[in-house]
Write a protein that holds these residues in place. Structure first.
Motif, short mmCIF file in Angstrom:
data_model
loop_
_atom_site.label_atom_id
_atom_site.label_comp_id
_atom_site.label_asym_id
_atom_site.label_seq_id
_atom_site.Cartn_x
_atom_site.Cartn_y
_atom_site.Cartn_z
N GLU A 151 39.86 66.51 1.19
CA GLU A 151 40.16 65.07 0.93
C GLU A 151 38.25 64.56 0.63
O GLU A 151 38.69 63.38 0.16
CB GLU A 151 40.42 64.45 1.96
N LEU A 180 44.93 66.42 -1.35
CA LEU A 180 44.24 66.12 -2.68
C LEU A 180 43.58 64.86 -2.57
O LEU A 180 44.03 64.05 -2.50
CB LEU A 180 45.35 66.56 -3.89
N ASP A 182 41.90 62.17 -5.03
CA ASP A 182 41.92 61.07 -6.28
C ASP A 182 41.10 61.60 -7.07
O ASP A 182 41.96 60.95 -8.21
CB ASP A 182 41.95 59.86 -5.72
N CYS A 199 48.99 63.84 -0.79
CA CYS A 199 47.98 63.15 -1.41
C CYS A 199 48.21 62.10 -0.62
O CYS A 199 49.66 61.32 -0.61
CB CYS A 199 48.64 62.91 -2.73
N LEU A 203 46.99 60.31 -7.59
CA LEU A 203 46.13 60.04 -8.20
C LEU A 203 46.33 60.14 -9.12
O LEU A 203 46.95 60.14 -10.50
CB LEU A 203 47.27 62.18 -8.02
#
Length: 429
Positions: A151, A180, A182, A199, A203
């Protein structure tokens, strides 16, 4: 003259060897610090038989190190990368390494890390300090847990991740979970055990998403009516392939503007998926150019909603998809409806429908009666004759594409008759 230039170039290289290229020279054994100099900027040792990298080379100017397709079964010494502060590209793909040394964690200028095809790789150190990393390929490795610090990769643009076997999976639970950032633009995931895309953000920058053989039930986490930030607002292509547990794009309501830039949608082999999206979301996909739905055995309708009594249903039961060019519906044995509303698609140039015996209506309309559409529509003549049409002109335009497909029983009977006829002819001869 050419010989003089060549000798001059060789002389300069000997005095200041900025580039070392020894690819495919069958170098064997161990490589130590003597192979690396302070002045070297790029090194290629690809496709050799190097077993081990040892020592702590002092290469302050080295920006590119290509080591792919070497055994490296003896692995790499822990301190090997400590004095390579300028390294930007590191390619260890298709090597036999079992772990990455801790010194990789200090490569703060690294932009590209290639580990794809490292089937023996089990451990990757923390990536938290690699703030400049833009490209990470973890495809076809043996890692069981996502590397720490994912991250923190605030500049990561492309991520490819998968597991080698079903028992070695990237998991979305626990302290070593995959999260994940951004910043990702291109994402491909294979054989990962996930409930949804991992996430914390929406995203916002993701443009291409390719998910295959994963266990997720929903593409996105649970929707929230109070959240006004769109999900995947920049996504252009979405591939959902062989996801045996997928139930839909999101468990809940998606904010307005979600998927607003989507151009291509392909859903293949998602066996429990009953529909792809809601009518409300589908109406907003004004950029959509390509739809491919294939081998989803439980799918009864592609677009959910639009029935009488539905909140979305009103006198205006026509929608416009101005950019839709290709529509493919293949081997959807339970499909009864594509969409309850009529879809005006002035740009449609190709349609392919096959293996959809329960489909009752093709709800397409063309603004121009002279539209030219290519493709195939295959089914029995009884099926074609029973299709319902909101616009009679659509049937006229699509009739040249229809190819009659014999029912299975009739086809087998005809083949048996042909075999008997051939056998009979042979006997008479």
């Amino acid at each position: 003259m050419h010989d003089l230039i060549r000798d001059l170039a060789i002389g300069i290289t000997r005095k200041r060897p900025l580039f070392v290229v020894k690819a495919g020279m069958e170098i064997r054994g161990s490589i130590g610090v003597q192979e690396f100099t302070k002045e070297v900027e790029k090194i290629s040792l690809m496709r050799n038989q190097i077993e081990r990298l040892s020592g702590e080379p002092n290469c302050p100017k080295l920006s590119t190190l290509l080591l792919r397709e070497n055994p490296l079964s003896g692995n790499i010494s822990h301190e090997f990368f400590y004095r390579m502060k300028s390294l930007r590209i590191l390619d260890l793909s298709m090597t036999g390494i079992e772990y990455l040394p801790e010194s990789v964690s200090n490569l703060k200028n690294l932009c590209m890390l290639l580990l794809n095809g490292c089937k023996s790789l089990r451990k990757v150190p923390s990536l938290a300090k690699l703030k400049r990393l833009r490209f990470l390929n973890l495809n076809d490795t043996g890692i069981k847990e996502a590397p720490d610090g994912m991250e923190c990769l605030v500049n990561l643009k492309e991520l490819y991740v998968s597991s080698v076997e079903g028992t070695n999976r990237i998991n979305d639970g626990g302290c070593n979970s995959l999260m994940l950032p951004d910043s990702i633009i291109i994402l491909r995931m294979e054989r990962c055990q996930l409930s949804s895309l991992p996430c914390r953000s929406r995203l916002q920058h993701l443009q291409s998403c390719d998910i295959r053989w994963c266990s997720m039930k929903w593409l996105l986490p649970i929707g929230d009516n109070s959240n006004i930030i769109p999900s995947l607002p920049s996504i252009r292509t979405l591939y959902l392939v062989n996801l045996p547990n997928l139930r839909g794009l999101c468990e809940g309501v998606l904010p307005l503007g979600s998927f607003a830039c989507l151009r291509g949608l392909s859903t293949w082999g998602c066996q429990v998926l009953e529909n792809v999206m809601s009518l409300e979301l589908f109406r907003s996909l004004q950029c959509l150019e390509y739809i491919n739905i294939e081998k989803c055995s439980e799918m009864e309708e592609v677009i959910k909603g639009g029935e009488e009594g539905d909140n979305n249903n009103n006198d205006n039961t026509i929608m416009l998809l101005p950019n839709l060019k290709v529509l493919e519906l293949i081997n959807l044995v339970k499909l009864k409806s594509f969409c309850k509303w009529v879809i005006i698609c002035p740009s449609l140039s190709k349609i392919y429908i096959n293996g959809c015996p329960q489909l009752k209506k093709i709800p397409l309309s063309f603004s121009d009666s002279t539209s030219v559409v290519s493709g195939k529509i295959k089914g029995s003549k009884e099926w074609w004759d029973a299709l319902e049409w909101d616009d009679p002109n659509t049937k006229t335009l699509l009739l040249p594409l229809f190819q009659e497909e014999e029912e299975e029983g009739r086809g087998m009977k005809r083949k048996a008759e042909q075999v008997e006829e051939i056998a009979s002819t042979s006997q008479h001869q």
